[in-house]
Design a protein around this motif. Structure first.
Motif, PDB file in Angstrom:
ATOM      1  N   LEU A 229     -15.558  60.609 -36.475  1.00  0.00           N
ATOM      2  CA  LEU A 229     -16.521  59.768 -35.758  1.00  0.00           C
ATOM      3  C   LEU A 229     -16.106  59.506 -34.321  1.00  0.00           C
ATOM      4  N   LEU A 230     -14.841  59.202 -34.104  1.00  0.00           N
ATOM      5  CA  LEU A 230     -14.426  58.700 -32.792  1.00  0.00           C
ATOM      6  C   LEU A 230     -13.933  59.793 -31.842  1.00  0.00           C
ATOM      7  N   ASP A 231     -13.316  60.844 -32.355  1.00  0.00           N
ATOM      8  CA  ASP A 231     -12.795  61.883 -31.463  1.00  0.00           C
ATOM      9  C   ASP A 231     -13.876  62.494 -30.567  1.00  0.00           C
ATOM     10  N   PRO A 232     -15.110  62.731 -31.074  1.00  0.00           N
ATOM     11  CA  PRO A 232     -16.131  63.329 -30.204  1.00  0.00           C
ATOM     12  C   PRO A 232     -16.551  62.433 -29.041  1.00  0.00           C
ATOM     13  N   THR A 233     -16.180  61.157 -29.065  1.00  0.00           N
ATOM     14  CA  THR A 233     -16.565  60.258 -27.970  1.00  0.00           C
ATOM     15  C   THR A 233     -15.609  60.323 -26.780  1.00  0.00           C
ATOM     16  N   VAL A 234     -14.447  60.954 -26.969  1.00  0.00           N
ATOM     17  CA  VAL A 234     -13.409  60.909 -25.935  1.00  0.00           C
ATOM     18  C   VAL A 234     -13.854  61.637 -24.668  1.00  0.00           C
ATOM     19  N   GLU A 235     -14.557  62.757 -24.820  1.00  0.00           N
ATOM     20  CA  GLU A 235     -14.999  63.475 -23.628  1.00  0.00           C
ATOM     21  C   GLU A 235     -15.900  62.593 -22.767  1.00  0.00           C
ATOM     22  N   LEU A 236     -16.798  61.854 -23.400  1.00  0.00           N
ATOM     23  CA  LEU A 236     -17.646  60.919 -22.652  1.00  0.00           C
ATOM     24  C   LEU A 236     -16.802  59.850 -21.985  1.00  0.00           C
ATOM     25  N   SER A 237     -15.853  59.277 -22.708  1.00  0.00           N
ATOM     26  CA  SER A 237     -15.027  58.225 -22.136  1.00  0.00           C
ATOM     27  C   SER A 237     -14.228  58.725 -20.942  1.00  0.00           C
ATOM     28  N   ARG A 238     -13.622  59.892 -21.090  1.00  0.00           N
ATOM     29  CA  ARG A 238     -12.851  60.452 -19.964  1.00  0.00           C
ATOM     30  C   ARG A 238     -13.744  60.711 -18.753  1.00  0.00           C
ATOM     31  N   HIS A 239     -14.980  61.094 -19.017  1.00  0.00           N
ATOM     32  CA  HIS A 239     -15.921  61.295 -17.916  1.00  0.00           C
ATOM     33  C   HIS A 239     -16.247  59.977 -17.227  1.00  0.00           C
ATOM     34  N   LEU A 240     -16.575  58.955 -18.015  1.00  0.00           N
ATOM     35  CA  LEU A 240     -16.920  57.658 -17.420  1.00  0.00           C
ATOM     36  C   LEU A 240     -15.766  57.083 -16.609  1.00  0.00           C
ATOM     37  N   PHE A 241     -14.534  57.301 -17.072  1.00  0.00           N
ATOM     38  CA  PHE A 241     -13.359  56.692 -16.456  1.00  0.00           C
ATOM     39  C   PHE A 241     -12.637  57.628 -15.495  1.00  0.00           C
ATOM     40  N   GLN A 242     -13.289  58.706 -15.083  1.00  0.00           N
ATOM     41  CA  GLN A 242     -12.639  59.609 -14.141  1.00  0.00           C
ATOM     42  C   GLN A 242     -12.438  58.906 -12.797  1.00  0.00           C
ATOM     43  N   PRO A 243     -11.458  59.333 -11.992  1.00  0.00           N
ATOM     44  CA  PRO A 243     -11.223  58.687 -10.690  1.00  0.00           C
ATOM     45  C   PRO A 243     -12.451  58.755  -9.799  1.00  0.00           C
ATOM     46  N   PRO A 244     -12.674  57.730  -8.977  1.00  0.00           N
ATOM     47  CA  PRO A 244     -11.980  56.434  -8.973  1.00  0.00           C
ATOM     48  C   PRO A 244     -12.352  55.617 -10.217  1.00  0.00           C
ATOM     49  N   THR A 245     -11.352  55.385 -11.074  1.00  0.00           N
ATOM     50  CA  THR A 245     -11.563  54.822 -12.397  1.00  0.00           C
ATOM     51  C   THR A 245     -12.271  53.480 -12.364  1.00  0.00           C
ATOM     52  N   ARG A 246     -12.025  52.690 -11.319  1.00  0.00           N
ATOM     53  CA  ARG A 246     -12.600  51.340 -11.277  1.00  0.00           C
ATOM     54  C   ARG A 246     -14.126  51.351 -11.264  1.00  0.00           C
ATOM     55  N   PHE A 247     -14.738  52.510 -10.986  1.00  0.00           N
ATOM     56  CA  PHE A 247     -16.198  52.597 -10.973  1.00  0.00           C
ATOM     57  C   PHE A 247     -16.775  53.029 -12.321  1.00  0.00           C
ATOM     58  N   TYR A 248     -15.960  53.007 -13.363  1.00  0.00           N
ATOM     59  CA  TYR A 248     -16.472  53.328 -14.698  1.00  0.00           C
ATOM     60  C   TYR A 248     -17.615  52.403 -15.099  1.00  0.00           C
ATOM     61  N   LYS A 249     -17.660  51.214 -14.532  1.00  0.00           N
ATOM     62  CA  LYS A 249     -18.676  50.230 -14.899  1.00  0.00           C
ATOM     63  C   LYS A 249     -20.087  50.750 -14.632  1.00  0.00           C
ATOM     64  N   THR A 250     -20.233  51.614 -13.623  1.00  0.00           N
ATOM     65  CA  THR A 250     -21.550  52.168 -13.316  1.00  0.00           C
ATOM     66  C   THR A 250     -22.078  52.980 -14.493  1.00  0.00           C
ATOM     67  N   GLY A 251     -21.230  53.816 -15.073  1.00  0.00           N
ATOM     68  CA  GLY A 251     -21.649  54.598 -16.229  1.00  0.00           C
ATOM     69  C   GLY A 251     -21.935  53.742 -17.438  1.00  0.00           C
ATOM     70  N   VAL A 252     -21.155  52.674 -17.613  1.00  0.00           N
ATOM     71  CA  VAL A 252     -21.355  51.763 -18.737  1.00  0.00           C
ATOM     72  C   VAL A 252     -22.748  51.138 -18.683  1.00  0.00           C
ATOM     73  N   VAL A 253     -23.132  50.639 -17.515  1.00  0.00           N
ATOM     74  CA  VAL A 253     -24.446  49.993 -17.377  1.00  0.00           C
ATOM     75  C   VAL A 253     -25.562  51.035 -17.446  1.00  0.00           C
TER      76      VAL A 253
END
Length: 383
Positions: A298-322
């Motif tokens: 269930l959870l391993d397939p989500t990692v690619e999305l997470s790494r994408h959202l948190f790519q540098p500059p990491t602090r802007f991951y919030k944009t993808g979250v919203v």
């Protein structure tokens, strides 16, 4: 359903969205792990405010999103960096958020922990920083929530060495009413936090961090590590005093850290569990049964999305979250406090849509496709 998405070369390509979402359950509490999702705030799109003005928050939509997370059995980590602390949400707004969310948690029986920092005060003396922490801790405690003692930009700018950290954190921990979560947020999330704990050498900083915990184990429920370094987190959690939890904040390696090994595991306090809430909850419930393989499926397939959202500059991951919250129907617009919806490119958002759709994250794929078409139109793309 078919949508045309722009590729890296600027050409449009056809993409066929998933027809049905991933089916998940709701509600039942977790038994093997303590899991919090650090939740975002929903901006008021009708407010006439500038990016540097105090945030205008849509409180109804913000609290509704927390109820969504609680309905899946997740705890809410409130007023953390996912909520744009220091990036659009000031202390006055954060204090109101803490009070409202804590009251809502009490009303619905949800678990909540709230961030306490020093963002109402610029860098000053250690005494001024201590007072700022105490003010925020008082708000969290008065609201009836558990406190997360957040890393402080002011302290990072003022402290002259590890002794200043040991003295200040010791003072705060001696006076808190209930055990807190200590938060170590790395500079990839906030460049102003470089050299925290008195050293840019992470090995030296880890020793100071562990010294703080060891001196006050009865006042530390757990530690949250957000360094995106799985090996370092594993080494650190093995050295924690008995009874002190490690909450992973590693948005790159969370499945393996939560699953653990023969010597222990991490609990979780994660920003990526904001968009991943339902599937993350389903995975943890699967882990509760002892089904480690099912958890990873269930959870391993989500990692690619997470790494994408948190790519540098990491602090802007919030944009993808919203952005994903809008596509999923948890809010009616893609507007953020501080105008941060502009912090990621169209190409970044397109990939986030494809990855989220691919894992069945959207409850209504057709609505997500329609909203994606709306975004593309704003960029001049005929999807």
């Amino acid at each position: 359903m078919t949508i045309r998405l722009p590729g890296a070369d600027g050409r449009l390509r056809r993409y066929e969205p998933r027809r049905a979402p991933l089916v998940v359950s709701t509600g039942t509490p977790f038994t093997s792990r303590t899991v919090h999702a650090a939740a975002h705030v929903v901006a008021d799109p009708y407010a006439d405010v500038s990016p540097d003005a105090p945030a205008a928050v849509d409180w109804d939509a913000t609290l509704a999103f927390r109820r969504h997370l609680w309905s899946h059995g997740l705890g809410v980590a409130e007023a953390m960096d996912t909520a744009q602390r220091g990036m659009g949400l000031d202390w006055a707004g954060a204090a109101e958020l803490i009070r409202r969310s804590a009251a809502e948690a009490k009303a619905v029986g949800g678990r909540i922990a709230c961030g306490a920092g020093t963002d109402q005060s610029a860098a000053g003396t250690l005494a001024e920083i201590r007072t700022a922490y105490e003010e925020q801790l008082a708000v969290v405690e008065e609201a009836g929530a558990q406190a997360v003692l957040m890393a402080s930009r002011a302290l990072a700018a003022t402290a002259e060495g590890s002794e200043d950290y040991l003295e200040l954190y010791g003072h705060l921990l001696r006076q808190v009413a209930d055990p807190v979560i200590l938060h170590w947020l790395g500079p990839m999330f906030d460049p102003a936090l470089g050299g925290y704990w008195g050293s840019a050498d992470l090995d030296a900083a880890t020793e100071v961090f562990l010294e703080v915990v060891a001196a006050h184990p009865d006042k530390v429920d757990g530690v949250k590590i957000s360094l995106l370094d799985a090996r370092r987190e594993i080494d650190l959690r093995r050295r924690l005093p008995p009874g002190v939890r490690c909450y992973t904040g590693d948005d790159f390696h969370y499945p393996e850290l939560i699953a653990g090994d023969g010597k222990g595991f991490s609990h979780a306090l994660l920003g990526v569990f904001d968009p991943l809430g339902p599937v993350a909850a389903e995975a943890v419930r699967t882990l509760d049964t002892g089904d480690v393989t099912g958890f990873h499926e269930l959870l391993d397939p989500t990692v690619e999305l997470s790494r994408h959202l948190f790519q540098p500059p990491t602090r802007f991951y919030k944009t993808g979250v919203v952005f994903l919250a809008w596509l999923a129907g948890h809010q009616e617009h893609f507007t953020m406090v501080g105008g941060l919806q502009s912090a990621r490119s169209l190409q970044h958002l397109v990939k986030a849509y494809e990855l989220a759709d691919g894992i069945g994250l959207f409850p209504d794929p057709e609505r997500a496709e329609t909203r994606m078409r709306t975004l593309l139109a704003l960029y001049g793309v005929d999807g």
